[in-house]
Design a protein around this motif. Structure first.
Motif, PDB file in Angstrom:
ATOM      1  N   LEU A 394      -6.863  -7.682  -4.149  1.00 36.47           N
ATOM      2  CA  LEU A 394      -6.173  -7.430  -5.317  1.00 36.47           C
ATOM      3  C   LEU A 394      -6.776  -6.112  -5.826  1.00 36.47           C
ATOM      4  O   LEU A 394      -6.168  -5.215  -6.500  1.00 36.47           O
ATOM      5  N   LEU A 395      -7.868  -5.559  -5.284  1.00 38.55           N
ATOM      6  CA  LEU A 395      -8.555  -4.129  -5.570  1.00 38.55           C
ATOM      7  C   LEU A 395      -7.977  -3.331  -4.568  1.00 38.55           C
ATOM      8  O   LEU A 395      -8.409  -1.936  -4.844  1.00 38.55           O
ATOM      9  N   GLY A 396      -7.279  -3.387  -3.721  1.00 37.94           N
ATOM     10  CA  GLY A 396      -6.787  -2.490  -2.877  1.00 37.94           C
ATOM     11  C   GLY A 396      -7.835  -2.208  -1.853  1.00 37.94           C
ATOM     12  O   GLY A 396      -7.911  -0.890  -1.440  1.00 37.94           O
ATOM     13  N   LEU A 397      -8.977  -2.721  -1.689  1.00 42.62           N
ATOM     14  CA  LEU A 397      -9.951  -2.377  -0.788  1.00 42.62           C
ATOM     15  C   LEU A 397      -9.866  -2.908   0.702  1.00 42.62           C
ATOM     16  O   LEU A 397     -10.801  -2.659   1.517  1.00 42.62           O
ATOM     17  N   GLU A 398      -8.685  -3.352   1.058  1.00 42.41           N
ATOM     18  CA  GLU A 398      -8.616  -3.830   2.479  1.00 42.41           C
ATOM     19  C   GLU A 398      -8.885  -2.945   3.554  1.00 42.41           C
ATOM     20  O   GLU A 398      -8.915  -3.434   4.628  1.00 42.41           O
ATOM     21  N   ASN A 399      -8.590  -1.685   3.392  1.00 47.79           N
ATOM     22  CA  ASN A 399      -8.528  -0.757   4.497  1.00 47.79           C
ATOM     23  C   ASN A 399      -9.050   0.503   4.170  1.00 47.79           C
ATOM     24  O   ASN A 399      -9.602   0.578   3.012  1.00 47.79           O
ATOM     25  N   ASP A 400      -9.074   1.502   4.884  1.00 46.89           N
ATOM     26  CA  ASP A 400      -9.823   2.845   4.719  1.00 46.89           C
ATOM     27  C   ASP A 400      -9.163   3.499   3.816  1.00 46.89           C
ATOM     28  O   ASP A 400      -9.539   4.400   3.199  1.00 46.89           O
ATOM     29  N   ASP A 401      -7.863   3.244   3.462  1.00 49.03           N
ATOM     30  CA  ASP A 401      -7.067   3.948   2.702  1.00 49.03           C
ATOM     31  C   ASP A 401      -6.996   3.312   1.124  1.00 49.03           C
ATOM     32  O   ASP A 401      -5.976   2.984   0.550  1.00 49.03           O
ATOM     33  N   ALA A 402      -8.131   3.015   0.945  1.00 50.47           N
ATOM     34  CA  ALA A 402      -8.225   2.272  -0.553  1.00 50.47           C
ATOM     35  C   ALA A 402      -7.498   3.116  -1.666  1.00 50.47           C
ATOM     36  O   ALA A 402      -7.697   4.186  -1.606  1.00 50.47           O
ATOM     37  N   THR A 403      -6.818   2.446  -2.466  1.00 45.18           N
ATOM     38  CA  THR A 403      -6.301   2.989  -3.639  1.00 45.18           C
ATOM     39  C   THR A 403      -7.062   3.518  -4.629  1.00 45.18           C
ATOM     40  O   THR A 403      -8.136   2.900  -4.860  1.00 45.18           O
ATOM     41  N   LYS A 404      -6.995   4.607  -5.013  1.00 43.36           N
ATOM     42  CA  LYS A 404      -7.609   5.435  -6.023  1.00 43.36           C
ATOM     43  C   LYS A 404      -7.075   5.281  -7.454  1.00 43.36           C
ATOM     44  O   LYS A 404      -7.588   5.912  -8.391  1.00 43.36           O
ATOM     45  N   LYS A 405      -5.725   4.642  -7.535  1.00 40.35           N
ATOM     46  CA  LYS A 405      -5.215   4.660  -8.725  1.00 40.35           C
ATOM     47  C   LYS A 405      -5.683   3.667  -9.623  1.00 40.35           C
ATOM     48  O   LYS A 405      -6.158   2.904  -8.969  1.00 40.35           O
ATOM     49  N   GLN A 406      -5.516   3.871 -11.151  1.00 40.83           N
ATOM     50  CA  GLN A 406      -6.107   2.690 -11.748  1.00 40.83           C
ATOM     51  C   GLN A 406      -5.195   1.571 -11.758  1.00 40.83           C
ATOM     52  O   GLN A 406      -3.642   1.530 -11.701  1.00 40.83           O
ATOM     53  N   LEU A 407      -5.878   0.600 -11.609  1.00 43.38           N
ATOM     54  CA  LEU A 407      -5.347  -0.924 -11.464  1.00 43.38           C
ATOM     55  C   LEU A 407      -4.484  -1.294 -12.675  1.00 43.38           C
ATOM     56  O   LEU A 407      -5.033  -0.947 -14.080  1.00 43.38           O
ATOM     57  N   GLU A 408      -3.594  -2.209 -12.711  1.00 42.53           N
ATOM     58  CA  GLU A 408      -3.206  -3.024 -13.954  1.00 42.53           C
ATOM     59  C   GLU A 408      -3.949  -3.702 -14.435  1.00 42.53           C
ATOM     60  O   GLU A 408      -4.982  -4.277 -13.800  1.00 42.53           O
ATOM     61  N   GLU A 409      -3.963  -3.808 -15.740  1.00 45.66           N
ATOM     62  CA  GLU A 409      -4.927  -4.700 -16.538  1.00 45.66           C
ATOM     63  C   GLU A 409      -5.147  -6.185 -16.011  1.00 45.66           C
ATOM     64  O   GLU A 409      -6.182  -6.832 -15.828  1.00 45.66           O
ATOM     65  N   ASP A 410      -4.077  -6.684 -15.751  1.00 41.85           N
ATOM     66  CA  ASP A 410      -3.721  -8.046 -15.389  1.00 41.85           C
ATOM     67  C   ASP A 410      -4.482  -8.111 -13.879  1.00 41.85           C
ATOM     68  O   ASP A 410      -5.074  -9.166 -13.548  1.00 41.85           O
ATOM     69  N   THR A 411      -4.035  -7.405 -13.062  1.00 37.54           N
ATOM     70  CA  THR A 411      -4.631  -7.550 -11.710  1.00 37.54           C
ATOM     71  C   THR A 411      -5.993  -7.263 -11.669  1.00 37.54           C
ATOM     72  O   THR A 411      -6.772  -8.038 -11.032  1.00 37.54           O
ATOM     73  N   LEU A 412      -6.654  -6.543 -12.398  1.00 33.36           N
ATOM     74  CA  LEU A 412      -7.928  -6.033 -12.736  1.00 33.36           C
ATOM     75  C   LEU A 412      -8.878  -7.478 -13.251  1.00 33.36           C
ATOM     76  O   LEU A 412      -9.761  -7.852 -12.606  1.00 33.36           O
ATOM     77  N   LYS A 413      -8.148  -8.059 -14.155  1.00 30.21           N
ATOM     78  CA  LYS A 413      -8.660  -9.179 -14.598  1.00 30.21           C
ATOM     79  C   LYS A 413      -8.928 -10.254 -13.464  1.00 30.21           C
ATOM     80  O   LYS A 413      -9.997 -10.933 -13.296  1.00 30.21           O
ATOM     81  N   ARG A 611     -11.206   3.693  10.140  1.00 31.54           N
ATOM     82  CA  ARG A 611     -12.332   2.560  10.151  1.00 31.54           C
ATOM     83  C   ARG A 611     -11.436   1.155  10.468  1.00 31.54           C
ATOM     84  O   ARG A 611     -10.502   1.152   9.746  1.00 31.54           O
ATOM     85  N   VAL A 612     -12.057   0.213  11.155  1.00 34.63           N
ATOM     86  CA  VAL A 612     -11.389  -0.972  11.167  1.00 34.63           C
ATOM     87  C   VAL A 612     -11.611  -1.882   9.614  1.00 34.63           C
ATOM     88  O   VAL A 612     -12.721  -1.645   8.922  1.00 34.63           O
ATOM     89  N   SER A 613     -10.578  -2.536   9.151  1.00 38.16           N
ATOM     90  CA  SER A 613     -10.856  -3.263   8.056  1.00 38.16           C
ATOM     91  C   SER A 613     -11.942  -3.920   7.861  1.00 38.16           C
ATOM     92  O   SER A 613     -12.317  -4.876   8.664  1.00 38.16           O
ATOM     93  N   GLY A 614     -12.621  -3.864   6.613  1.00 35.94           N
ATOM     94  CA  GLY A 614     -13.776  -4.762   6.386  1.00 35.94           C
ATOM     95  C   GLY A 614     -13.287  -6.172   5.954  1.00 35.94           C
ATOM     96  O   GLY A 614     -14.311  -7.273   6.056  1.00 35.94           O
ATOM     97  N   MET A 615     -12.161  -6.470   6.147  1.00 34.49           N
ATOM     98  CA  MET A 615     -11.633  -7.824   5.668  1.00 34.49           C
ATOM     99  C   MET A 615     -11.957  -8.851   6.956  1.00 34.49           C
ATOM    100  O   MET A 615     -12.104 -10.030   6.823  1.00 34.49           O
ATOM    101  N   ILE A 616     -12.082  -8.185   8.025  1.00 39.95           N
ATOM    102  CA  ILE A 616     -12.669  -9.071   9.073  1.00 39.95           C
ATOM    103  C   ILE A 616     -14.120  -9.470   9.090  1.00 39.95           C
ATOM    104  O   ILE A 616     -14.566 -10.163  10.190  1.00 39.95           O
TER     105      ILE A 616
END
Length: 630
Positions: A394-413, A611-616
């Protein structure tokens, strides 16, 4: 091809399941207990359990809050019954990086080996029975002691060969996988020469251990070769099982967990090979083959669990199948995320895994089945990983190209809720249940709903605490002995909790609470570097120092990836903070050092700067041996 074999195996699964249901229908109560160990009348797919899981007692459940009793051979066991091996040694941590080859040793072998001080010192380190005694005895000294003991035991083949398993576990603990594999080969050579060894049971266990050692060291091609060989052997055994079933002959079959573990191994090693090379090179055919293998493994476990639930006598088996299914659902979600980028499907599968864990608890209550303490902790650790996986996606941290944009309030919640749940579970795994510590669960968000609900909640907590105290105060003369757990359980969970801390910290950063976020990130750095026998990272010079003290785990790429990720996430915070670019550069350099020097080479992508995804870090290649702890 692997895919065609998976399809054939699925067909065999259907045939055996339908035939065994018919056979189960006319079985007497006495013979239905034996259904788990015979091929001709097994209640599901290929045989349901491994030998040590084949007996499910009908004795009255223990009165302990968490039962740690193991299966007994009789409904009314004698008090003089010989203890099982796991009552002689603490249960090792059940984690994605777990090996614990010494679990293969019989109780008599362990008793004999412990009589030698040289071997006892090695077991003390492996199971941390002396609170991590490496300050007094170095790993090198222990290996020297083991060699001396091996010379002494030269004339006793069984004890002599067993020392190689202890050496294998010690080398694994310090991340020396080449030496661990060498000792596994020596054990295999010596043990197969001994008379009376059940080679048909032992060989698959050894091959699962060998495959996992290859995988943990990043040698994915060799790991895949082992799993495909297991799959070939398993298919041959299944075909023989079908023929013997038609002839009403009894012969050892393939357990569901063994079959599912093999298929998962094939799928996950192929997945890691693709991620190591470059995820963009994965063709639709290869992606489908990977998904198909893991999906079939999951379906086998879920269907077999439904069959096991038909009889209360198979309640313990249903728990094991449910745990395996929740692990397989975790793996399947990661495959969908990393291969296909299908976040919706991944979260759906992970929520299904959480539902499965809830269902296991509900079924255990309905059947008056007390879940062993180590299995309950195991389930909770899986639950924590699933919550962290959901938050990470949900935070978009699944890969090396993590999103830097502000998340929607509902998603962040929703991400914050998942990360907080994961952190709360790790807190209880490390420090014990909050309710037993006299603490609330911290969920004060609903306080505005009224004092009546709050009062009811406090009353239920008071009642539960009183009941727990009553249980602890009861006469425990008939209570089975508590199964000891290795302190390494807590050490692993403390290290793994860094991921949950980092995710909660990132949520605070997204909400604009930079100071709170930094405090949590500092805690995450400390947790990720707290594993015994770890590698210290000198941040000022990015030098890796290997010693016997605490640091980043040498034996777990899973924990290494977590240590890398929390530094990457912390660097993102510093980059967005005025005058903190120097700190961000230092954290990024540390993450790069971990990635290239401390995580095994196979876990770093061949593609430059990718980088290999930290999801693994949540991937788990389980094996039948994981379910044979008692």
């Amino acid at each position: 091809t692997v895919q065609s074999r998976v399809v054939r195996l699925r067909g065999h699964h259907r045939l055996l399941a339908s035939a065994s249901v018919t056979a189960d229908g006319g079985a007497s109560s006495a013979s239905s207990h034996h259904l788990l160990t015979t091929t001709s009348t097994s209640i599901s797919n290929i045989k349901l359990t491994s030998p040590s899981l084949s007996h499910h007692p009908t004795t009255q459940p223990s009165r302990s809050f968490w039962s740690s009793s193991s299966s007994q051979e009789d409904d009314e066991p004698s008090k003089n019954t010989v203890k099982s091996p796991t009552s002689l040694l603490p249960v090792p941590p059940l984690t994605p990086s777990n090996i614990s080859a010494t679990s293969l040793l019989s109780n008599s072998t362990i008793t004999s080996l412990q009589s030698l001080p040289e071997i006892k010192s090695a077991l003390d380190i492996l199971y941390s029975t002396n609170n991590h005694p490496t300050t007094n005895t170095s790993i090198e000294q222990v290996h020297s002691n083991l060699q001396r003991a091996r010379d002494i035991l030269q004339s006793i083949p069984e004890l002599h060969s067993s020392t190689y398993l202890i050496s294998m576990d010690l080398y694994t603990l310090s991340g020396q996988y080449d030496l661990a594999l060498e000792n596994l080969a020596r054990y295999n050579h010596h043990s197969l020469q001994q008379k009376g060894k059940n080679k048909r049971t032992l060989l698959p266990h050894l091959q699962f251990l060998k495959a996992k050692l290859y995988l943990l060291s990043g040698q994915f091609t060799l790991a895949l070769s082992e799993y495909e060989d297991l799959l070939d052997t398993m298919e041959q055994r299944v075909q023989r099982q079908l023929k013997n079933q038609q002839r009403s002959e009894v012969q050892r079959g393939v357990s569901v967990i063994e079959g599912a573990a093999t298929l998962s191994g094939v799928g996950l090693t192929k997945l890691l090979l693709v991620l190591h090379q470059d995820s963009t090179t994965a063709t639709a055919a290869s992606a489908n083959e990977i998904i198909e293998a893991i999906e079939t493994s999951t379906e086998m476990l879920l269907e077999s669990r439904r069959d096991a639930l038909r009889s209360p006598k198979h309640a313990e088996l249903a728990i094991d199948l449910g745990i395996a299914a929740s692990i397989s659902l975790t793996n399947l979600g990661i495959a969908h995320c990393t291969l296909l980028g299908n976040k919706v499907k991944s979260i759906e599968l992970w929520k299904q895994g959480l539902d499965m864990l809830d269902t296991i608890l509900g079924d255990a209550m309905n059947t008056a089945m007390i879940i062993p303490r180590h299995k309950f902790i195991w389930m909770e650790s899986i639950r924590a990983r699933l919550h962290c996986d959901i938050a990470c996606l949900l935070l978009g941290l699944e890969n090396d190209d993590a999103t830097k944009k502000q998340l929607e309030e509902d998603t962040l919640k929703h991400a914050s809720e998942a990360a907080k749940k994961g952190l709360d579970i790790y807190d209880e795994l490390i420090n014990g249940a909050k309710i037993l510590r006299g603490e609330s669960d911290g969920s004060d968000d609903n306080a505005q709903d009224g004092n009546e609900d709050d009062d009811n909640k406090k009353e239920w907590e008071r009642i539960l605490q009183e009941e727990v105290k009553k249980k602890q105060a009861e006469d425990d003369e008939d209570k089975p002995p508590e199964v000891a757990l290795s302190p390494l359980w807590i050490d692993y969970h403390r290290c793994e909790s860094a991921r949950a801390l980092g995710l909660v910290a990132h949520c605070y950063a997204q909400a604009g609470a930079a100071v709170t976020s930094e405090g949590l990130f500092q805690s995450a750095l400390d947790a990720s570097s707290s594993y015994p026998f770890g590698q210290s990272l000198r941040s000022n010079s990015n030098v890796v120092v290997v010693d016997d003290g605490k640091g980043i785990a040498q034996s777990s790429p899973n924990l290494g990836l977590i240590a890398r990720d929390v530094r990457l996430w912390y660097a993102m915070l510093c980059n967005n903070w005025e005058k903190r670019k120097g700190d961000a550069d230092r954290l990024l350099a540390d993450a790069q050092t971990i990635d290239t020097e401390m995580i095994f080479q196979g876990y770093s992508s061949e593609e430059e700067k990718k980088r290999v995804s930290g999801m693994i870090s949540s991937l788990w290649l389980f094996s039948p041996l994981d379910f044979e702890r008692k």
